[in-house]
Write a protein that holds these residues in place. Structure first.
Motif, PDB file in Angstrom:
ATOM      1  N   ARG A 151      -9.985  11.023  -8.369  1.00 48.00           N
ATOM      2  CA  ARG A 151     -10.724   9.801  -8.042  1.00 48.00           C
ATOM      3  C   ARG A 151     -12.079   9.839  -8.747  1.00 48.00           C
ATOM      4  N   GLU A 203      -1.398  18.997  -7.416  1.00 48.90           N
ATOM      5  CA  GLU A 203      -1.445  18.225  -6.182  1.00 48.90           C
ATOM      6  C   GLU A 203      -2.879  17.793  -5.872  1.00 48.90           C
ATOM      7  N   SER A 253      -0.673   9.517  -4.933  1.00 41.31           N
ATOM      8  CA  SER A 253      -0.491  10.939  -5.193  1.00 41.31           C
ATOM      9  C   SER A 253       0.931  11.367  -4.839  1.00 41.31           C
ATOM     10  N   ALA A 254       1.458  10.852  -3.726  1.00 40.30           N
ATOM     11  CA  ALA A 254       2.826  11.194  -3.320  1.00 40.30           C
ATOM     12  C   ALA A 254       3.842  10.611  -4.298  1.00 40.30           C
ATOM     13  N   ASP A 311       0.839  -1.197   0.000  1.00 38.29           N
ATOM     14  CA  ASP A 311       0.000   0.000   0.000  1.00 38.29           C
ATOM     15  C   ASP A 311       0.873   1.245   0.000  1.00 38.29           C
ATOM     16  N   ILE A 312       0.564   2.164  -0.897  1.00 33.83           N
ATOM     17  CA  ILE A 312       1.315   3.429  -0.984  1.00 33.83           C
ATOM     18  C   ILE A 312       0.326   4.570  -1.175  1.00 33.83           C
ATOM     19  N   ASP A 313       0.853   5.782  -1.098  1.00 38.94           N
ATOM     20  CA  ASP A 313       0.088   6.975  -1.465  1.00 38.94           C
ATOM     21  C   ASP A 313       0.441   7.292  -2.916  1.00 38.94           C
ATOM     22  N   ARG A 326      -4.490  12.764  -0.476  1.00 37.26           N
ATOM     23  CA  ARG A 326      -3.870  11.448  -0.350  1.00 37.26           C
ATOM     24  C   ARG A 326      -4.766  10.385  -0.991  1.00 37.26           C
ATOM     25  N   MET A 327      -4.166   9.506  -1.786  1.00 39.37           N
ATOM     26  CA  MET A 327      -4.912   8.453  -2.472  1.00 39.37           C
ATOM     27  C   MET A 327      -4.227   7.112  -2.217  1.00 39.37           C
ATOM     28  N   PRO A 328      -4.670   6.364  -1.210  1.00 37.68           N
ATOM     29  CA  PRO A 328      -4.075   5.054  -0.933  1.00 37.68           C
ATOM     30  C   PRO A 328      -4.304   4.103  -2.104  1.00 37.68           C
TER      31      PRO A 328
END
Length: 472
Positions: free
Chosen positions: A390, A353, A332-333, A328-330, A356-358
């Motif tokens: 999203r 920007e 967007s980051a 699992d990551i972000d 946050r989108m997991p």
């Protein structure tokens, strides 16, 4: 809630069991009522005949002066007795007389002895005047009850849930008797309580059965989804009912065969690419000794291009052979970090920007795909504007440039390996034609896709779509 009842296995099993319970209760209700009514009617008829014939024998053996007391003692809230000097005659006329007796208060034996004019035996409490229909198709039926009992005529009053009787007790004297007991049609509260308990028990059984069946299916669904995204998936537990266990076994066999097939293909491509490096290097060395520059330079350029393609293919094969663990990551980051790195290298890249989108993915692999797309936009379209949002179906990333776009006929062709729309074939103006092919392969392995579209105001738009339900 509608999705639970219509689409989930648990909801469907509960609905099926409750429907089965309801149908069984309906069938049982009609069968039980039919049998109960038949049995109770037979018992009531016997009781009515026994009481009526006992009253008839008593009236027939006593003086007329005490008949009123006998009749008063025999009357009940549900039955009436009276003496007439005529035979019963037409059943409908007799039923009308019986109606009047049932709906009239009569004195009891105690009232008669005390000489009190008031009657304290009320009218039939179960039959109101509007609830006492006159039954059609009535007929007297001869009946005998025991040795020594007078012969009698019986009337079956089904509409009243009762009976009528007339018998001659003395010459010119007829004893008439009527019984009516209307039962309420509603079921008792105890029946509804027991039905609710049965429904709860069956619902619990359905939930347990659905969990027993659904747990292996959920494991299989998660494993299939992860396998479709290219993740390393452990064998699915082969447990449960035979049908489910056989399905899990077939899935494990399929997974093993697919893994062997991909590994064999990757090894073959890597071996071919590796083996081509030696003859290409040998040919280049020989080309260096060609004296004619016009012949030597194009030949060396062609060999360099072949070597670049071989190196790219080998690198791609090595990347495919390396299994990266999903995590699992972000997202967007990750995208912001990639754009910052490219901008620091002097490329014209902008990223809008987002929150946050997991996302669960193989981050190194996905970063490579995004880098290929963004670098293509800068190389052929001068700049790259990257946005992410999203949607109702997942995550969407847009990479837009200011280039000339791509002809509609070539929209799919550019995803084929080693295809370049730039005709100079120069390494300075483009790669070897594997960038978009690698990017689409990686994105599709994550369950998404890449599509191209020309913008109305000029430039190309690359749309990368990834599914939102990516948690396995």
């Amino acid at each position: 809630m509608r999705r639970f009842w219509m689409r989930s296995l648990t909801g469907q099993l509960i609905a099926l069991m409750l429907l089965t319970l309801l149908l069984s209760q309906v069938v049982f209700y009609f069968i039980n009522n039919s049998e109960r009514d038949r049995t109770m009617r037979s018992v009531r008829q016997d009781e009515f005949l026994a009481r009526a014939m006992a009253v008839a024998r008593l009236v027939g053996s006593t003086d007329a002066s005490v008949h009123s007391e006998v009749i008063g003692a025999a009357n009940t809230a549900l039955s009436r007795y009276w003496i007439s000097d005529k035979p019963p005659g037409d059943p409908r006329d007799w039923q009308q007389r019986a109606r009047r007796h049932l709906l009239r208060a009569v004195p009891t034996a105690l009232d008669l002895k005390a000489g009190e004019p008031e009657a304290n035996l009320p009218p039939n409490p179960r039959l109101g005047e509007n609830d006492v229909p006159v039954q059609e198709g009535l007929a007297w039926k001869p009946v005998a009850y025991g040795t020594g009992s007078p012969s009698a005529e019986l009337l079956d009053l089904r509409a009243w849930n009762g009976f009528g009787l007339a018998t001659e007790v003395q010459p010119g004297q007829w004893l008439n008797a009527v019984f009516a007991k209307a039962e309420p049609a509603t079921l008792s509260s105890r029946y509804y309580v027991m039905l609710g308990v049965a429904a709860l028990v069956l619902s619990g059984i359905a939930i347990l059965a659905a969990r027993r069946v659904g747990r292996p299916l959920r494991h299989l669904t998660v494993a299939a989804e992860r396998l479709g995204r290219g993740e390393e998936v452990p064998p699915v537990p082969e447990a449960g009912a035979d049908d489910i266990r056989h399905t899990a076994e077939a899935f494990n066999r399929m997974q093993s065969r697919l893994r062997r097939f991909v590994e064999d293909r990757t090894r073959m491509i890597a071996a071919i690419s590796h083996d081509l490096r030696t003859p290409i290097t040998s040919l280049r060395l020989r080309a260096e000794f060609i004296a004619d520059a016009e012949t030597r330079e194009p030949m060396i350029a062609t060999l360099d291009e072949m070597q670049a393609m071989t190196e790219a293919t080998l690198a791609f094969s090595k990347g495919e052979a390396t299994t990266e663990a999903a995590r699992d990551i972000d997202l967007s980051a990750l995208l912001a970090s990639l754009c910052d790195d490219l901008a620091a290298m002097g490329q014209d890249v902008e990223f809008s920007e987002e929150a946050r989108m997991p996302f669960r993915c193989r981050p190194d692999s996905l970063r490579r795909a995004l880098r290929n797309v963004i670098e293509n936009a800068v190389r052929y379209g001068e700049r790259a504007r990257v946005t992410m949002q999203r949607t109702s179906t997942g995550l969407q990333m847009l990479v837009e440039d200011d280039g000339p776009g791509i002809p509609e006929a070539d929209m799919e062709r550019v995803f084929a390996p080693f295809v370049r729309l730039e005709t100079s074939r120069s390494r300075d103006t483009g790669g070897v034609g594997l960038g978009l092919a690698i990017a689409r392969s990686i994105v599709r392995s994550h369950g998404g896709d890449i599509t191209l579209a020309n913008r109305e105001d000029g430039g190309l738009q690359v749309r990368l779509v990834l599914p939102s339900d990516h948690r396995g």
